[in-house]
Structures are given as C-alpha cells and as structure tokens.
Design a protein around this motif. Structure first.
Motif, PDB file in Angstrom:
ATOM      1  N   PRO A   1       0.779  -1.402   0.195  1.00 53.34           N
ATOM      2  CA  PRO A   1       0.030   0.225   0.069  1.00 53.34           C
ATOM      3  C   PRO A   1       0.859   1.273   0.182  1.00 53.34           C
ATOM      4  CG  PRO A   1      -0.893  -1.607   1.404  1.00 53.34           C
ATOM      5  CD  PRO A   1       0.418  -2.296   1.104  1.00 53.34           C
ATOM      6  N   LEU A   2       1.887   1.362   0.905  1.00 57.66           N
ATOM      7  CA  LEU A   2       2.815   2.494   0.679  1.00 57.66           C
ATOM      8  C   LEU A   2       3.298   2.884  -0.600  1.00 57.66           C
ATOM      9  CD1 LEU A   2       4.563   1.900   4.108  1.00 57.66           C
ATOM     10  CD2 LEU A   2       3.005   3.653   3.639  1.00 57.66           C
ATOM     11  N   ALA A   3       3.801   1.916  -1.192  1.00 54.81           N
ATOM     12  CA  ALA A   3       4.235   1.968  -2.787  1.00 54.81           C
ATOM     13  C   ALA A   3       3.330   2.420  -3.671  1.00 54.81           C
ATOM     14  CB  ALA A   3       4.916   0.622  -3.314  1.00 54.81           C
ATOM     15  N   LEU A   4       2.117   1.868  -3.465  1.00 54.93           N
ATOM     16  CA  LEU A   4       0.957   2.130  -4.439  1.00 54.93           C
ATOM     17  C   LEU A   4       0.438   3.943  -4.115  1.00 54.93           C
ATOM     18  CD1 LEU A   4      -1.341  -0.875  -4.335  1.00 54.93           C
ATOM     19  CD2 LEU A   4       0.200  -0.016  -6.230  1.00 54.93           C
ATOM     20  N   ARG A   5       0.422   4.029  -2.935  1.00 53.70           N
ATOM     21  CA  ARG A   5      -0.095   5.392  -2.540  1.00 53.70           C
ATOM     22  C   ARG A   5       1.239   6.421  -3.033  1.00 53.70           C
ATOM     23  NH1 ARG A   5      -2.126   3.410   2.391  1.00 53.70           N
ATOM     24  NH2 ARG A   5      -0.352   4.033   3.564  1.00 53.70           N
ATOM     25  N   THR A   6       2.498   6.150  -3.064  1.00 51.12           N
ATOM     26  CA  THR A   6       3.363   7.168  -3.559  1.00 51.12           C
ATOM     27  C   THR A   6       3.125   7.148  -5.016  1.00 51.12           C
ATOM     28  OG1 THR A   6       4.960   6.310  -1.578  1.00 51.12           O
ATOM     29  CG2 THR A   6       5.744   7.324  -3.718  1.00 51.12           C
ATOM     30  N   LEU A   7       3.048   5.988  -5.696  1.00 50.97           N
ATOM     31  CA  LEU A   7       2.961   6.132  -7.083  1.00 50.97           C
ATOM     32  C   LEU A   7       1.953   6.883  -7.410  1.00 50.97           C
ATOM     33  CD1 LEU A   7       4.161   2.501  -8.148  1.00 50.97           C
ATOM     34  CD2 LEU A   7       5.344   4.440  -8.251  1.00 50.97           C
ATOM     35  N   GLU A   8       0.801   6.822  -6.727  1.00 51.37           N
ATOM     36  CA  GLU A   8      -0.347   7.380  -7.240  1.00 51.37           C
ATOM     37  C   GLU A   8      -0.277   8.802  -7.127  1.00 51.37           C
ATOM     38  OE1 GLU A   8      -3.455   5.427  -4.768  1.00 51.37           O
ATOM     39  OE2 GLU A   8      -3.294   3.825  -5.988  1.00 51.37           O
ATOM     40  N   SER A   9       0.481   9.528  -6.450  1.00 49.92           N
ATOM     41  CA  SER A   9       0.865  10.970  -6.095  1.00 49.92           C
ATOM     42  C   SER A   9       1.840  11.413  -7.083  1.00 49.92           C
ATOM     43  CB  SER A   9       1.311  11.223  -4.701  1.00 49.92           C
ATOM     44  OG  SER A   9       2.582  10.463  -4.287  1.00 49.92           O
ATOM     45  N   LEU A  10       2.402  10.623  -8.060  1.00 50.20           N
ATOM     46  CA  LEU A  10       3.454  11.306  -8.797  1.00 50.20           C
ATOM     47  C   LEU A  10       2.877  11.062 -10.231  1.00 50.20           C
ATOM     48  CD1 LEU A  10       6.413   9.513  -6.896  1.00 50.20           C
ATOM     49  CD2 LEU A  10       5.643  11.966  -6.857  1.00 50.20           C
ATOM     50  N   ALA A  11       3.709  11.906 -11.330  1.00 54.38           N
ATOM     51  CA  ALA A  11       3.607  11.663 -12.623  1.00 54.38           C
ATOM     52  C   ALA A  11       4.794  11.342 -13.266  1.00 54.38           C
ATOM     53  CB  ALA A  11       2.838  12.547 -13.147  1.00 54.38           C
ATOM     54  N   PHE A  12       4.888  10.543 -14.247  1.00 54.05           N
ATOM     55  CA  PHE A  12       6.093  10.040 -14.726  1.00 54.05           C
ATOM     56  C   PHE A  12       6.366  10.329 -16.183  1.00 54.05           C
ATOM     57  CE2 PHE A  12       5.855   7.465 -11.055  1.00 54.05           C
ATOM     58  CZ  PHE A  12       6.851   7.917 -10.338  1.00 54.05           C
ATOM     59  N   ASP A  13       7.503  10.789 -17.064  1.00 51.27           N
ATOM     60  CA  ASP A  13       7.384  10.805 -18.312  1.00 51.27           C
ATOM     61  C   ASP A  13       7.654   9.268 -19.079  1.00 51.27           C
ATOM     62  OD1 ASP A  13       7.590  13.898 -18.559  1.00 51.27           O
ATOM     63  OD2 ASP A  13       9.384  13.538 -17.733  1.00 51.27           O
ATOM     64  N   CYS A  14       8.460   8.596 -18.129  1.00 48.71           N
ATOM     65  CA  CYS A  14       8.708   7.087 -18.841  1.00 48.71           C
ATOM     66  C   CYS A  14       8.497   6.257 -17.899  1.00 48.71           C
ATOM     67  CB  CYS A  14      10.129   7.338 -19.418  1.00 48.71           C
ATOM     68  SG  CYS A  14      10.556   5.682 -20.142  1.00 48.71           S
ATOM     69  N   PHE A  15       7.912   4.992 -17.902  1.00 46.44           N
ATOM     70  CA  PHE A  15       8.066   3.855 -16.997  1.00 46.44           C
ATOM     71  C   PHE A  15       8.773   2.750 -17.708  1.00 46.44           C
ATOM     72  CE2 PHE A  15       5.142   0.195 -15.160  1.00 46.44           C
ATOM     73  CZ  PHE A  15       6.480   0.078 -14.093  1.00 46.44           C
ATOM     74  N   VAL A  16      10.002   2.238 -17.034  1.00 47.46           N
ATOM     75  CA  VAL A  16      10.695   1.099 -17.518  1.00 47.46           C
ATOM     76  C   VAL A  16      10.088  -0.130 -16.809  1.00 47.46           C
ATOM     77  CG1 VAL A  16      12.964   0.032 -17.766  1.00 47.46           C
ATOM     78  CG2 VAL A  16      12.726   2.460 -18.114  1.00 47.46           C
ATOM     79  N   MET A  17       9.438  -0.707 -17.307  1.00 47.90           N
ATOM     80  CA  MET A  17       8.609  -2.170 -16.837  1.00 47.90           C
ATOM     81  C   MET A  17       9.455  -3.284 -17.117  1.00 47.90           C
ATOM     82  SD  MET A  17       4.758  -3.121 -17.044  1.00 47.90           S
ATOM     83  CE  MET A  17       5.046  -4.097 -18.489  1.00 47.90           C
ATOM     84  N   SER A  18      10.011  -4.077 -16.157  1.00 53.04           N
ATOM     85  CA  SER A  18      10.583  -5.359 -16.337  1.00 53.04           C
ATOM     86  C   SER A  18       9.095  -6.150 -16.162  1.00 53.04           C
ATOM     87  CB  SER A  18      11.462  -5.705 -15.009  1.00 53.04           C
ATOM     88  OG  SER A  18      10.898  -5.753 -13.975  1.00 53.04           O
ATOM     89  N   ILE A  19       9.205  -7.524 -16.804  1.00 53.71           N
ATOM     90  CA  ILE A  19       8.292  -8.438 -16.667  1.00 53.71           C
ATOM     91  C   ILE A  19       8.338  -9.699 -16.555  1.00 53.71           C
ATOM     92  CG2 ILE A  19       7.932  -8.671 -19.228  1.00 53.71           C
ATOM     93  CD1 ILE A  19       5.129  -7.715 -16.675  1.00 53.71           C
ATOM     94  N   GLY A  20       7.793 -10.486 -15.689  1.00 51.53           N
ATOM     95  CA  GLY A  20       7.854 -12.028 -15.849  1.00 51.53           C
ATOM     96  C   GLY A  20       7.237 -12.852 -16.876  1.00 51.53           C
ATOM     97  N   GLY A  21       6.351 -12.253 -17.594  1.00 50.13           N
ATOM     98  CA  GLY A  21       5.869 -13.040 -18.817  1.00 50.13           C
ATOM     99  C   GLY A  21       5.153 -12.274 -19.757  1.00 50.13           C
ATOM    100  N   ALA A  22       5.486 -12.464 -21.015  1.00 44.62           N
ATOM    101  CA  ALA A  22       4.895 -11.841 -22.231  1.00 44.62           C
ATOM    102  C   ALA A  22       4.104 -13.008 -23.186  1.00 44.62           C
ATOM    103  CB  ALA A  22       5.638 -11.005 -23.071  1.00 44.62           C
ATOM    104  N   HIS A  23       2.848 -13.026 -22.938  1.00 42.34           N
ATOM    105  CA  HIS A  23       2.066 -13.904 -23.801  1.00 42.34           C
ATOM    106  C   HIS A  23       1.035 -13.410 -24.732  1.00 42.34           C
ATOM    107  CE1 HIS A  23      -0.752 -17.393 -24.361  1.00 42.34           C
ATOM    108  NE2 HIS A  23       0.179 -18.103 -23.590  1.00 42.34           N
TER     109      HIS A  23
END
Length: 261
Positions: free
Chosen positions: A155-177
């Motif tokens: 919840p702390l991580a989610l609340r922090t992210l919801e209060s910010l805005a980013f130009d770019c998100f570099v997303m790693s991923i476990g699976g791409a199907h």
C-alpha cells in the motif's frame, strides 16, 4: 533454450507456485522430465528450491534475497545489452520510474549517462546503483521489500506512485503471452506495475527472450498497454525460444514496436 535461461525460468515458476510438478515444468519449458529433474537438482544444491515427490517447492532462502542474487549473474551480458538499449531511449531531463528486477539493474547502470534525470526506483538494488550519481535526482519509492526479490511493494508503494507523474516507466516483466498479455509471478508486483502504467506518459517494457510465451500468475495488462518492447535477438530463434516468434508477432499486431538488442 540455454541452461542459464532454463534455470532462471524454472526458479521463477517454482517460486510463483506453492508447488510445481516435474511434468508441468516439462510442458512449460519444452524439455524432457529428465532435464527438469537435473535442473531442479542444481537449484536444490543452491538452496533455492526443495525437491518433493513429483516436483519442487520454493525454500526459505528466497526470503533472504537468494532468488534475486542467484538470477543476477545469469545472462548478465544479455541483460547488459538490454539495459544499454533501454537507457538510450530515455531523454535527458525526463522523470523516470524504474521497475524492479535483474534486468532493470543494468538499465540503472546505463541511465547515469543520460543525466540529468529524476529517477524513482522500485528496487533496493537500483537505489544502490544510482545513489550519489552526479546528475541523478534519486527517489526511492516507499513500501515493503518483497522477500526474495527486494522489490518495493504494498500500500505505501501504491500510494506514493499514485501521487506522482512520470514521463517514462521502464517495466520489467515475468511473462509476455500472445493471448494473455503481460503478467507477473506475484500479485504485489503486478499491482505496482499497473500503478506505474497508469501514472506514466510512456512505458518501455523490457525482458529477455525466456519470458516470451510465459503466462505468469497475475495479469498486469494487455500487450498493447505499453509503447515499446525491448528484448534480445534470441527471441527470433524458434529453436532456442519456441514461443519467441509467435509472441513477437502478437506484439507487433498489437501495435507495439519491438527492438532487439
């Protein structure tokens, strides 16, 4: 699929389930059950899994970060190429959200050359990598460090992210199907990625070819939810990565540019 690739994916599949059978791993990896047993023996010697009748379960070693530490050295050259390619796509002056994972640590190493940047990180490893780098304004997203991965979740991580805005998100991923989109082995990691997608103007997904064709436990988003995908050239080789070409075709059909490193 190379041995290191198989070990990486086998470990993640075991850690993503309470228990996984040899036959299931054989089907998911496209190798014989004898090969699966040999790989599980290797992981058991590293105290990353525990063999049980007909399969394996994750060990408590993952709670001490052993999962990340073991995978960090696997395919490091490939992941460094991916990291350099992704970092080159980030414009100086950007506000970047950097996901957790072994590949994104390599992205962090190369981001220093793209300064000035504001970088919010979702992993302890990336934070250590970027701390005190000239031209990098480092933000460590709050939250709980997930056992075994050191990714920041909850919840702390989610609340922090919801209060910010980013130009770019570099997303790693476990699976791409092709049919089931982007997915993760942990519900908590998936939730953080969904928040990152929602708060970012652009998303670059990055993963090595072993993740193609994998359907992990928790769906993150459809394939078309990202703006580009970076993977290694092995993804086009159907002999080493049988699901690679099909998944790449699905990504391009969804309008996602694919870049090979």
């Amino acid at each position: 699929m190379g041995v290191a690739d198989r070990l990486d994916l086998t470990l993640r599949l075991v850690q993503g389930s309470d228990r996984v059978s040899v036959s299931e791993l054989s089907q998911r990896l496209g190798v014989s059950e004898m090969t699966v047993r040999r790989d599980l023996d290797v992981l058991e010697r590293q105290e990353l899994v525990r063999r049980v009748h007909g399969g394996a379960v994750a060990t408590k070693a993952r709670e001490e970060g052993a999962g990340f530490v073991a995978r960090e050295a696997w395919q490091s050259a490939t992941k460094d190429r991916l990291g350099a390619r992704v970092a080159a796509m980030v414009e100086p002056g950007s506000r970047v959200l950097l996901d957790a994972g072994t590949t994104t640590v390599h992205v962090a190493e190369h981001l220093a050359a793209r300064r000035p940047l504001t970088v919010a990180v979702l992993s302890l490893q990336a934070a250590m990598c970027l701390a005190d780098r000239p031209g990098i304004d480092l933000l460590v997203v709050g939250g709980r460090s997930r056992p075994g991965e050191r990714s920041l979740v909850g919840p702390l991580a989610l609340r922090t992210l919801e209060s910010l805005a980013f130009d770019c998100f570099v997303m790693s991923i476990g699976g791409a199907h092709a049919e089931h989109g982007w997915s993760e082995f942990s519900l908590e990691d998936a939730a953080v990625k969904q928040a990152g997608l929602a708060q970012s103007a652009r998303t670059i997904a990055v993963a090595d070819a072993t993740k193609l064709g994998v359907r992990a436990f928790s769906q993150v988003a459809p394939l078309g939810a990202v703006d580009s995908f970076v993977t290694d050239t092995g993804a086009e080789d159907s002999e080493t990565h049988p699901n690679g070409p099909h998944t790449l075709k699905a990504l391009r059909t969804a309008g996602v540019p694919v870049l090979l490193a």
